[in-house]
Design a protein around this motif. Structure first.
Motif, mmCIF file in Angstrom:
data_model
loop_
_atom_site.group_PDB
_atom_site.id
_atom_site.type_symbol
_atom_site.label_atom_id
_atom_site.label_comp_id
_atom_site.label_asym_id
_atom_site.label_seq_id
_atom_site.Cartn_x
_atom_site.Cartn_y
_atom_site.Cartn_z
ATOM 1 N N LEU A 28 0.869 -1.175 0.000
ATOM 2 C CA LEU A 28 0.000 0.000 0.000
ATOM 3 C C LEU A 28 0.905 1.224 0.000
ATOM 4 C CD1 LEU A 28 -2.903 1.295 0.405
ATOM 5 C CD2 LEU A 28 -2.291 1.403 2.829
ATOM 6 N N ASP A 29 0.589 2.182 -0.863
ATOM 7 C CA ASP A 29 1.351 3.431 -0.891
ATOM 8 C C ASP A 29 0.412 4.546 -1.315
ATOM 9 O OD1 ASP A 29 3.513 5.156 -0.700
ATOM 10 O OD2 ASP A 29 4.145 4.806 -2.765
ATOM 11 N N VAL A 30 -0.172 5.205 -0.328
ATOM 12 C CA VAL A 30 -1.111 6.301 -0.550
ATOM 13 C C VAL A 30 -0.668 7.467 0.323
ATOM 14 C CG1 VAL A 30 -3.039 4.746 -1.099
ATOM 15 C CG2 VAL A 30 -2.694 5.495 1.265
ATOM 16 N N PRO A 31 -1.102 8.679 0.006
ATOM 17 C CA PRO A 31 -0.750 9.793 0.880
ATOM 18 C C PRO A 31 -1.164 9.495 2.327
ATOM 19 C CG PRO A 31 -1.730 10.613 -1.151
ATOM 20 C CD PRO A 31 -1.900 9.108 -1.156
ATOM 21 N N GLY A 32 -0.204 9.541 3.225
ATOM 22 C CA GLY A 32 -0.480 9.298 4.632
ATOM 23 C C GLY A 32 -0.132 7.909 5.131
ATOM 24 N N MET A 33 0.159 6.941 4.240
ATOM 25 C CA MET A 33 0.509 5.598 4.711
ATOM 26 C C MET A 33 1.173 4.784 3.602
ATOM 27 S SD MET A 33 0.703 3.383 7.156
ATOM 28 C CE MET A 33 -0.395 3.911 8.461
#
Length: 130
Positions: A28-33
């Motif tokens: 997982l690579d999304v803004p914030g995590m």
């Protein structure tokens, strides 16, 4: 599933560091995590300091105040402790304590990631590569 989350100064920089150290892409690579799968039932998460500060509110010190202060360690059993230790240093980790046999039965070496989180790479001494 268990997830351990490290608070980081720069999510993208930490993502690249852990990609190199763990030799894997995040799940997982999304803004914030950003998350990496360490085992079938364990993840390592990277959350920006400013993101968790909004969640924690004003009742606790801002996480950026603790950058570089060792408070815990990520103890990773690996197949080749020397290679992982050297890879981490090449990726920007600070060498803290070299690889050598520990009195608890592991061959282990310690580094600090760019935010000062301690990472130990270890293997049981009877599994050291030849």
């Amino acid at each position: 599933m268990v997830e351990f989350i490290l608070y980081v100064s720069d999510q993208n920089s930490s993502k690249h560091f852990y990609q190199a150290v763990l030799e894997q892409e995040p799940v997982l690579d999304v803004p914030g995590m950003t998350e990496f799968l360490l085992s079938e039932d364990c993840k390592l998460g990277l959350m920006p300091n400013h993101g968790i500060a909004r969640i924690l509110g004003d009742g606790l010190p801002h996480p950026r105040l603790g950058v570089g202060i060792p408070r815990s360690e990520l103890y990773l059993f690996v197949d080749d402790v020397h290679a992982r230790y050297n890879r981490a240093v090449a990726a920007g980790a600070v060498a803290v304590n070299p690889v050598y046999p520990r009195d608890w039965g592991d061959l282990a070496g310690y580094v600090a990631d760019p935010d000062g989180h301690i990472i130990a790479f270890a293997q049981k001494m009877d599994t050291e590569p030849k």
